[in-house]
Each structure stands twice: as C-alpha cells, then as structure tokens.
Design a protein around this motif. Structure first.
Motif, short mmCIF file in Angstrom:
data_model
loop_
_atom_site.label_atom_id
_atom_site.label_comp_id
_atom_site.label_asym_id
_atom_site.label_seq_id
_atom_site.Cartn_x
_atom_site.Cartn_y
_atom_site.Cartn_z
N ILE A 222 -1.96 9.88 16.32
CA ILE A 222 -2.60 11.11 15.85
C ILE A 222 -1.94 11.67 14.58
CG2 ILE A 222 -2.92 13.57 16.44
CD1 ILE A 222 -3.82 12.67 19.22
N THR B 86 -4.23 12.13 11.17
CA THR B 86 -4.50 13.46 10.59
C THR B 86 -4.12 13.52 9.11
OG1 THR B 86 -2.36 14.22 11.43
CG2 THR B 86 -4.30 14.73 12.76
N ALA C 130 -8.61 15.52 16.70
CA ALA C 130 -7.37 14.94 17.24
C ALA C 130 -7.24 15.24 18.73
CB ALA C 130 -6.16 15.49 16.48
#
Length: 501
Positions: free
Chosen positions: A64, A68, A82
C-alpha cells in the motif's frame, strides 16, 4: 432394596471404568505402533495453504505505501482505495468460506485444497499484470477467495488425518504458517517492490498444488463415502506399516454408521450438531472482537511514538513475536490443553486492552489539560526525552502482551477446535458457517473501527475490547469442553451425551 440398588450402581460404575481402561489400553497399544513421518509430510504439504493465506494478509502492508506513491496514475491508490485494497480480501474470504463448505463435502478435502491453489496463483498473477486499480481489486478478491477456502479446508484435513496424541500440535501449525506467511511478506517488502513481492507470494500455493498430488484423502471422508479400501490405504500411508489400522478403521466406521445419512437442515435440532455449532460461532466472534485488528492497525503508530523510526522493521518485529509464541503454543498444545491456553490468552488480552484504554485516556487528558501536558513536558525535558515517551512505552508493552497472548490461545485455538468438534456429516456446513462468521466479523470491525473510535473514543473502544476478552474467559470456562487427548469420535460423543467409541 436401597442397599441392593446402590450395589448395582457401584457394579455398573466399575464395569464402565473397566471398559474405559480397556479402551485406553487398546488405544495406547495401537498408538505405540504408529509412525508419524508421513503424517508430518502430509501436514507440511497442506499447511503451505495457510502460508499462502499469510502472504495474502501481509502483502497489503508493504504494498500500500508503494501504491499510494507510484508514478503511474492508473495504479495510484488514494486513501479510500488503499482501505479497500487492504480490506476487500475479507469479502472474498467470506465467500470462500461458503464455497469451501460445499467443496469439502462434494469433492473431498484433498481436491478442495488442490483447487484452492488456483485462485491464489491467478489472483497474484492479476496483481502482477495489473494495468489499473480494478485489476488490483480483482487480484485481491481472488486471493481472498482462496484464503477463505484454505482457512476452512486445512484445519479439517489435518484434524481428520492426525491421531489424538499430535492433533493439537499439528492443528496449531495452521496459525503458525499463517503468521510465518505474514512475516515473510513483511520481510520481502523490505527488499523488493510490490510486483516482485506478488511473484514470491505465488510460490507457496504452487508448491502446495504439486505436493498435495502425492498426499492421501482423509480416511474419515473416504469411509463416510463408503470407500473402505481407499480409507485403509490412506491409514496405512499415515500410520506406517506396523500399525494395525483395522482397529482405527472400524472405530471410524462405527461413528459414521451411527450418524447415518448426509447432513440435513433438520439435523440442527440434534444437540450433537447445534451445541458444537454455537461454540464454533462464538469462538470466531470472540477471536475477531478481541481487538486484534485494532492492535495491528495501531502497531505502526505505536512504534513511531516509542521512537522506532523504521516502521517497516517494526512490522517485522510484530510478526516475529507472533511466530515465536504461536510456535510455543503448538509445542505445548497437547500437554497444556486448549481450555487452559484460551483462559491464559484471554487474561493477557483483557489486561493489555485495558492498559491500551488507559494509554489513550491519558493522552486525551493531556491534550485537554494544558497544565498536565506542560508538567509532563517539563519533567521529560529534564531527562532529555520527548513528550509522552513513557506513555508510548506503556502502549508498546501492552501491544507486546496482547500479541503474545493472542498467539498463545485465541489465534490458533478457535481454528483447531472448529476442526475437532463437528460430526463428520455436518463438518462441511458447520465449518462454512464458522468461517463465514469469522471473515464477516473481520470485515465489519475493520470497516467500523474508525466510527467506533469517533462514537465512544479510542479509550472506550479498547475498554470495550477488554470487556469482550473478559467475556471470552467466562465463555471458555463454562462452555468449551477440553478436547486434548480425545479422538474425534469421543469428542462427538461428548456433545451427544453418550459414551465415546
């Protein structure tokens, strides 16, 4: 007349004791000739599934942060995306639990395990080849589906293969391999990007499919389908050439004959079905309501406040604690017993979640009371520390106690007990209900956690978890039978209120 009745009762009791002693000596004589080498091999092949499931759970933690910040806008996740990338696995797993309950009854335990390796591999392949966010979601749902099937099938497969002397240890290996997989994903995330990590994560399920080709179906499933010859071959493989497997085969056959036909919904009226089902459901609710997801959610923040600057390394430390104490639980499971470990685990978690509540309560009070905050700052500045360091260490200690307690009992044991307490004919249905309960609760708590903290504050949320942990201790003491050292048939007989075979 009273004297004669009492004498008759005593004679019946003595006869019953003699029968039990005879059964135990027969059992001991049989088990003394059993060789476990190939049983351990079959267990290793099957627990590659929970390791795959661990990689799925652990994958989102290192992936994640990368996704991002990724340069490609088609793959870049915002905060909401996410959150879904992390939690959508539980939706797939809940569906997988239902699918697994159907599969184990229709095609058996072995084939179910082999087939569930396919969505693991396909899911990670979709993630590796992802060109947009929806492909990432599809990959996570597929791996979640496989995880749900695995979390149902592997405990059943192991409990139906293993004999009573090692069933607790081998059953605990399910959770051990899950936490090993999580730690493997955390470690892999330190050295490779999200695509290479997905490639590595697809290795355990591929190995599982290959290894399971050479392993047998469980004798109990084969006998429930009337396949006596195949069941004898499976028992001979699992128990070694010297064991008189006819004794175990006849014992399992008698239990299957007593249960009669396949499961019907009307069987839910039978105390031998509904009592263990209620226990299984409650175990799963208590496991998820203990606060494990909340603790893991806060882990990175807690480490940062305690001045562990490398939050990735902190995740590995958390994973290592889980692995060590889950291994300890596996080693002592068949000596200490399930019930004792659940109580010890519940006490540790109740104390630590209470301490977490105190931590958040005091932090909040400091922010609301500037003079108290100033005093803390003044005292700590004299010893060269930053504000709230002492409280951060309280949170760190609480987290260590909680994870240790969870790993010793409420992590592995609900899955182990689930695999032990259901009668053969209801095993697929009842296990599916338990797995669906577990993953549904995981999804609900993960998605409502922030709302709970807003409604009743962080301190109130953790004190609620402490209350649940306390209730779990009472539930364990009152409702859960000790299954240590008992055959699956004896456990079934306990719920039916008859003497075991």
């Amino acid at each position: 007349m009273d004297i004669q009745s009492e004498r008759t009762r005593l004679l019946d009791a003595e006869a019953s004791d003699d029968d039990l002693t005879g059964l135990l000596s027969e059992q001991d004589a049989y088990l003394s000739k059993v060789k476990n080498k190939k049983l351990y091999l079959a267990t290793f092949a099957s627990v590659l599934g929970p390791m795959s499931f661990g990689f799925v759970l652990g994958y989102s933690s290192p992936a994640i942060p990368e996704l991002t910040k990724i340069a490609d806008p088609r793959l870049r996740l915002d905060q909401v995306q996410a959150s879904w990338f992390g939690s959508i696995v539980t939706v797939g797993a809940a569906v997988g639990g239902l699918l697994g309950g159907w599969m184990v009854e229709k095609i058996g335990r072995k084939l179910s395990l082999m087939f569930c390796s396919l969505p693991f591999v396909f899911g990670f392949t979709v993630i590796i080849a992802a060109q947009n966010i929806w492909m990432l979601y599809v990959g996570r749902i597929l791996t979640g589906l496989a995880s749900g099937v695995t979390s149902l099938v592997v405990p059943l497969y192991i409990s139906e293969m293993a004999h009573e002397r090692v069933r607790g240890t081998l059953g605990s290996c399910v959770q051990l391999m899950v936490v090993l997989g999580i730690m493997g994903a955390y470690l892999g995330g330190l050295f490779m990007d999200w695509r290479w990590l997905a490639i590595c994560s697809s290795i355990p399920p591929t190995l599982m499919m290959v290894c399971m080709c050479f392993m047998p179906e469980t004798p109990r499933f084969l006998l429930s389908k009337g396949k006596r010859h195949e069941a004898e071959e499976a028992l001979r493989f699992l128990r070694g050439p010297d064991a008189p497997i006819e004794w175990e085969r006849s014992r399992i056959e008698n239990a299957c004959d007593e249960q009669g036909s396949s499961f019907q919904m009307s069987d839910l009226k039978d105390p031998g079905v509904y009592k263990p089902l209620v226990i299984g459901i409650m175990l799963m609710i208590f496991q998820q309501m203990s606060g494990i997801n909340a603790i893991m959610f806060y882990a990175e923040t807690i480490f940062e406040e305690a001045h562990f600057k490398e939050s990735d390394l902190a995740s590995v430390i958390v994973g290592l604690i889980q692995v060590v104490f889950t291994a300890v639980a596996a080693l002592i499971m068949d000596k200490a017993g399930r019930k004792v470990l659940l109580i010890i685990s519940g006490v540790a978690m109740a104390i630590s979640t209470t301490a977490f509540g105190v931590y958040f309560y005091m932090i909040t009070k400091m922010h609301k009371n500037p003079s108290l905050s100033f005093m803390m700052l003044d005292v700590q500045s004299k010893v060269g520390e930053e504000p709230h360091t002492d409280l951060a260490w309280l949170a760190l200690a609480s987290m260590g106690v909680f994870i240790t307690g969870f790993a010793l009992g409420w992590g592995p044991i609900p899955w182990l007990v689930m695999s032990e307490i259901f009668p053969v004919k209801a095993r697929g249905f009842a296990s599916a209900v338990c797995v669906l309960t577990n993953w549904s609760m995981a999804f609900i708590i993960t998605k409502t956690f922030q709302d709970m903290m807003s409604a009743i504050t962080s301190a109130g949320t953790f004190w609620l978890f402490a209350c649940v942990c306390t209730l779990s201790i009472i539930f364990t003491m009152v409702s859960i039978p000790e299954t240590k050292g008992k055959t699956l048939e004896q456990i079934e007989a306990t719920f039916r209120g008859t003497s075991g075979p």
